[in-house]
Design an enzyme around this catalytic site. Sequence first.
Site, PDB file in Angstrom:
ATOM      1  N   SER A 139      -0.723   9.625   3.024  1.00  0.00           N
ATOM      2  CA  SER A 139      -1.265  10.830   1.887  1.00  0.00           C
ATOM      3  C   SER A 139      -1.876  11.635   2.844  1.00  0.00           C
ATOM      4  O   SER A 139      -2.316  11.675   3.932  1.00  0.00           O
ATOM      5  CB  SER A 139      -2.190  10.171   1.011  1.00  0.00           C
ATOM      6  OG  SER A 139      -3.468   9.991   1.458  1.00  0.00           O
ATOM      7  N   GLU A 140      -1.727  12.872   2.363  1.00  0.00           N
ATOM      8  CA  GLU A 140      -2.549  14.169   2.890  1.00  0.00           C
ATOM      9  C   GLU A 140      -3.901  13.802   3.329  1.00  0.00           C
ATOM     10  O   GLU A 140      -4.573  14.185   4.373  1.00  0.00           O
ATOM     11  CB  GLU A 140      -2.617  15.310   1.890  1.00  0.00           C
ATOM     12  CG  GLU A 140      -0.999  15.769   1.764  1.00  0.00           C
ATOM     13  CD  GLU A 140      -0.638  16.515   2.918  1.00  0.00           C
ATOM     14  OE1 GLU A 140      -1.247  16.888   3.759  1.00  0.00           O
ATOM     15  OE2 GLU A 140       0.646  17.011   2.858  1.00  0.00           O
TER      16      GLU A 140
ATOM     17  N   ARG B 113      -0.191   9.328  -5.339  1.00  0.00           N
ATOM     18  CA  ARG B 113       0.565   8.921  -4.021  1.00  0.00           C
ATOM     19  C   ARG B 113       0.814   7.375  -4.162  1.00  0.00           C
ATOM     20  O   ARG B 113       1.960   7.178  -3.340  1.00  0.00           O
ATOM     21  CB  ARG B 113      -0.650   8.704  -2.940  1.00  0.00           C
ATOM     22  CG  ARG B 113      -1.937   8.026  -3.103  1.00  0.00           C
ATOM     23  CD  ARG B 113      -2.913   8.290  -2.067  1.00  0.00           C
ATOM     24  NE  ARG B 113      -4.309   7.708  -2.150  1.00  0.00           N
ATOM     25  CZ  ARG B 113      -5.323   7.920  -2.738  1.00  0.00           C
ATOM     26  NH1 ARG B 113      -4.997   9.375  -3.422  1.00  0.00           N
ATOM     27  NH2 ARG B 113      -6.492   7.502  -2.837  1.00  0.00           N
TER      28      ARG B 113
ATOM     29  N   ASN C 212      -5.218  10.977   4.212  1.00  0.00           N
ATOM     30  CA  ASN C 212      -5.139   9.998   5.417  1.00  0.00           C
ATOM     31  C   ASN C 212      -5.187  10.588   6.720  1.00  0.00           C
ATOM     32  O   ASN C 212      -5.660  10.130   7.721  1.00  0.00           O
ATOM     33  CB  ASN C 212      -3.993   8.752   5.156  1.00  0.00           C
ATOM     34  CG  ASN C 212      -4.040   8.186   4.029  1.00  0.00           C
ATOM     35  OD1 ASN C 212      -3.047   7.784   3.460  1.00  0.00           O
ATOM     36  ND2 ASN C 212      -5.074   7.328   3.781  1.00  0.00           N
TER      37      ASN C 212
ATOM     38  N   GLU D  35      -7.563   3.231  -6.650  1.00  0.00           N
ATOM     39  CA  GLU D  35      -8.350   3.355  -5.310  1.00  0.00           C
ATOM     40  C   GLU D  35      -9.618   3.150  -5.736  1.00  0.00           C
ATOM     41  O   GLU D  35     -10.199   3.446  -6.890  1.00  0.00           O
ATOM     42  CB  GLU D  35      -8.017   4.664  -4.722  1.00  0.00           C
ATOM     43  CG  GLU D  35      -8.925   5.015  -3.538  1.00  0.00           C
ATOM     44  CD  GLU D  35      -8.687   4.147  -2.332  1.00  0.00           C
ATOM     45  OE1 GLU D  35      -9.017   2.719  -2.379  1.00  0.00           O
ATOM     46  OE2 GLU D  35      -8.058   4.419  -1.271  1.00  0.00           O
TER      47      GLU D  35
ATOM     48  N   ARG E 163       0.835  -1.248   0.071  1.00  0.00           N
ATOM     49  CA  ARG E 163      -0.019   0.073   0.124  1.00  0.00           C
ATOM     50  C   ARG E 163       0.988   1.219   0.152  1.00  0.00           C
ATOM     51  O   ARG E 163       2.008   1.453   0.682  1.00  0.00           O
ATOM     52  CB  ARG E 163      -0.830   0.072   1.229  1.00  0.00           C
ATOM     53  CG  ARG E 163      -1.866   1.043   1.160  1.00  0.00           C
ATOM     54  CD  ARG E 163      -2.755   1.165   2.679  1.00  0.00           C
ATOM     55  NE  ARG E 163      -3.604   2.468   2.467  1.00  0.00           N
ATOM     56  CZ  ARG E 163      -4.182   2.894   3.598  1.00  0.00           C
ATOM     57  NH1 ARG E 163      -3.940   2.217   4.719  1.00  0.00           N
ATOM     58  NH2 ARG E 163      -4.815   3.889   3.489  1.00  0.00           N
ATOM     59  N   HIS E 164       0.361   2.154  -0.552  1.00  0.00           N
ATOM     60  CA  HIS E 164       1.231   3.474  -0.802  1.00  0.00           C
ATOM     61  C   HIS E 164       1.387   4.208   0.655  1.00  0.00           C
ATOM     62  O   HIS E 164       0.760   3.649   1.663  1.00  0.00           O
ATOM     63  CB  HIS E 164       0.248   4.626  -1.758  1.00  0.00           C
ATOM     64  CG  HIS E 164      -0.972   4.858  -0.985  1.00  0.00           C
ATOM     65  ND1 HIS E 164      -1.213   5.632   0.269  1.00  0.00           N
ATOM     66  CD2 HIS E 164      -2.253   4.428  -1.273  1.00  0.00           C
ATOM     67  CE1 HIS E 164      -2.457   5.908   0.561  1.00  0.00           C
ATOM     68  NE2 HIS E 164      -3.120   5.028  -0.344  1.00  0.00           N
ATOM     69  N   GLY E 165       2.421   4.985   0.744  1.00  0.00           N
ATOM     70  CA  GLY E 165       2.634   5.650   1.936  1.00  0.00           C
ATOM     71  C   GLY E 165       1.688   6.550   2.613  1.00  0.00           C
ATOM     72  O   GLY E 165       0.607   6.848   1.967  1.00  0.00           O
TER      73      GLY E 165
END
Length: 287
Positions: free
Chosen positions: A28-29, A86, A31, A114, A24-26
């Site tokens: 993000s804003e 992202r 999140n 997503e 999974r992506h790191g």
Amino acid sequence: MKQVASTCTNQNKSFLPKRIILVRHGESEGNIDGSAYATTPDCKIPLTPKGISQANQAGARIRRIVSESGTNHNWKVCFYVSPYQRSRSSLREIGRSFPKNNVIGIKEECRIREQDFGNFQITERMKVIKETRERFGRFFYRFPEGESAADVYDRVSSFLESLWRDIDMNRLNHEPSNDLNLVIVSHGLASRVFLMKWFKWTVEQFEHLNNLNNGEVRVMQLGSGGEYSLAVYHSDKEMEGWGLLPEMIADQKWRARAMRGDWNEKCPWYLDVFFDDLGSDSDEDDK
């Protein structure tokens, strides 16, 4: 005949990726601040500084996994990435851990993006919508102007078919002497439905699954017989923490040693979930 069958199995295994790794992506804003979706398209939400660090750490971890902590030098990696900013940014950070000559290629893949939650998302409205989703069920609830998890399942299933064609037709130019590793840089929901499709989990089982953390890695690795399993690399405790039920963990452990193409007759959700009490054998009834 057994020797011939064994030889064919080994030949088939040699062309299969040794691992399929989901990440999974790191962070993000979006999140850390849901209001970001009200002014920025979901596909353009950037990583936070913490998310950049998480992706960098994920890359280092994946490098250790595929090189088996430096003991294996005959490995290659191919990346599939969601087109969202992202995930693309996460891949850039992950890529810092890999020498160029070990990377076969990178494919941007729209079908692993997503889940669509609608266009610009007003925070208070989304709060009410997500509360409704919990009552309706996470898999079938479709967001207004967006998708359900079932919709994501359909497009991820299509991607899986394409992935197998890439493997079967050797579009990745894989040399059997090298261990091939496929890394899919995507999103939490897309990764969960990928696993659901691959391992034939039911909707009820999906509802128990927990989302991946940002930068989290899940490794599907070939077992001794040529079947992919989460249990080759991950512990029972890890899988339990992801929401896998005991029978799902047992199935993963069976897959770790099963011959490719075997059918797990003891896997309860194939029959027991749908029938309270199967009748006796028809031949016995005729006696």
